[in-house]
Design a protein around this motif. Structure first.
Motif, PDB file in Angstrom:
ATOM      1  N   UNK A  47       0.832  -1.200   0.000  1.00 22.13           N
ATOM      2  CA  UNK A  47       0.000   0.000   0.000  1.00 22.13           C
ATOM      3  C   UNK A  47       0.868   1.252   0.000  1.00 22.13           C
ATOM      4  N   UNK A  48       1.952   1.243   0.758  1.00 21.66           N
ATOM      5  CA  UNK A  48       2.860   2.390   0.806  1.00 21.66           C
ATOM      6  C   UNK A  48       3.434   2.688  -0.577  1.00 21.66           C
ATOM      7  N   UNK A  49       3.945   1.660  -1.252  1.00 21.66           N
ATOM      8  CA  UNK A  49       4.536   1.876  -2.570  1.00 21.66           C
ATOM      9  C   UNK A  49       3.502   2.288  -3.607  1.00 21.66           C
ATOM     10  N   UNK A  50       2.310   1.722  -3.518  1.00 21.32           N
ATOM     11  CA  UNK A  50       1.252   2.120  -4.449  1.00 21.32           C
ATOM     12  C   UNK A  50       0.858   3.572  -4.254  1.00 21.32           C
ATOM     13  N   UNK A  51       0.709   3.988  -3.011  1.00 19.79           N
ATOM     14  CA  UNK A  51       0.360   5.381  -2.741  1.00 19.79           C
ATOM     15  C   UNK A  51       1.494   6.320  -3.122  1.00 19.79           C
ATOM     16  N   UNK A  52       2.716   5.903  -2.871  1.00 19.17           N
ATOM     17  CA  UNK A  52       3.882   6.737  -3.226  1.00 19.17           C
ATOM     18  C   UNK A  52       3.961   6.912  -4.743  1.00 19.17           C
ATOM     19  N   UNK A  53       3.708   5.857  -5.485  1.00 20.09           N
ATOM     20  CA  UNK A  53       3.745   5.936  -6.938  1.00 20.09           C
ATOM     21  C   UNK A  53       2.622   6.842  -7.456  1.00 20.09           C
ATOM     22  N   UNK A  54       1.450   6.727  -6.861  1.00 21.76           N
ATOM     23  CA  UNK A  54       0.317   7.559  -7.274  1.00 21.76           C
ATOM     24  C   UNK A  54       0.611   9.027  -7.002  1.00 21.76           C
ATOM     25  N   UNK A  55       1.228   9.342  -5.871  1.00 20.66           N
ATOM     26  CA  UNK A  55       1.551  10.724  -5.544  1.00 20.66           C
ATOM     27  C   UNK A  55       2.616  11.262  -6.503  1.00 20.66           C
ATOM     28  N   UNK A  56       3.628  10.449  -6.828  1.00 30.93           N
ATOM     29  CA  UNK A  56       4.688  10.919  -7.710  1.00 30.93           C
ATOM     30  C   UNK A  56       4.179  11.133  -9.134  1.00 30.93           C
ATOM     31  N   UNK A  57       3.185  10.382  -9.581  1.00 33.29           N
ATOM     32  CA  UNK A  57       2.625  10.561 -10.909  1.00 33.29           C
ATOM     33  C   UNK A  57       1.842  11.861 -10.974  1.00 33.29           C
ATOM     34  N   UNK A  58       1.156  12.226  -9.929  1.00 33.88           N
ATOM     35  CA  UNK A  58       0.362  13.450  -9.920  1.00 33.88           C
ATOM     36  C   UNK A  58       1.211  14.712 -10.047  1.00 33.88           C
ATOM     37  N   UNK A  59       2.451  14.669  -9.578  1.00 35.66           N
ATOM     38  CA  UNK A  59       3.302  15.858  -9.611  1.00 35.66           C
ATOM     39  C   UNK A  59       4.025  16.028 -10.938  1.00 35.66           C
ATOM     40  N   UNK A  60       3.762  15.180 -11.904  1.00 34.43           N
ATOM     41  CA  UNK A  60       4.408  15.321 -13.219  1.00 34.43           C
ATOM     42  C   UNK A  60       3.814  16.401 -14.023  1.00 34.43           C
TER      43      UNK A  60
END
Length: 60
Positions: A47-60
């Motif tokens: 869950x941590x990695x999935x949320x981290x990936x989702x957050x990093x995609x939004x900042x692109x």
């Protein structure tokens, strides 16, 4: 009184809490406890990695 539709009964097997209670009822050995610990940690890590990936995609 709870009523769970018959087509949703299988969902309980996706819960690690159900697995924990079943393991506790079994013989409660160290192997079962170790598996539950790995599952709990693994789910949180996933869950941590999935949320981290989702957050990093939004900042692109």
């Amino acid at each position: 009184m709870q009523h769970i539709p018959k087509f949703m009964h299988w969902l309980k097997y996706l819960s690690f809490m159900h697995t924990a209670s079943q393991a506790g009822l079994a013989n409660g050995g160290l192997q079962e406890q170790g598996v539950l610990l790995v599952m709990a940690f693994g789910y949180r890590l996933c869950a941590y990695f999935c949320l981290r990936k989702k957050i990093s995609i939004r900042h692109l």
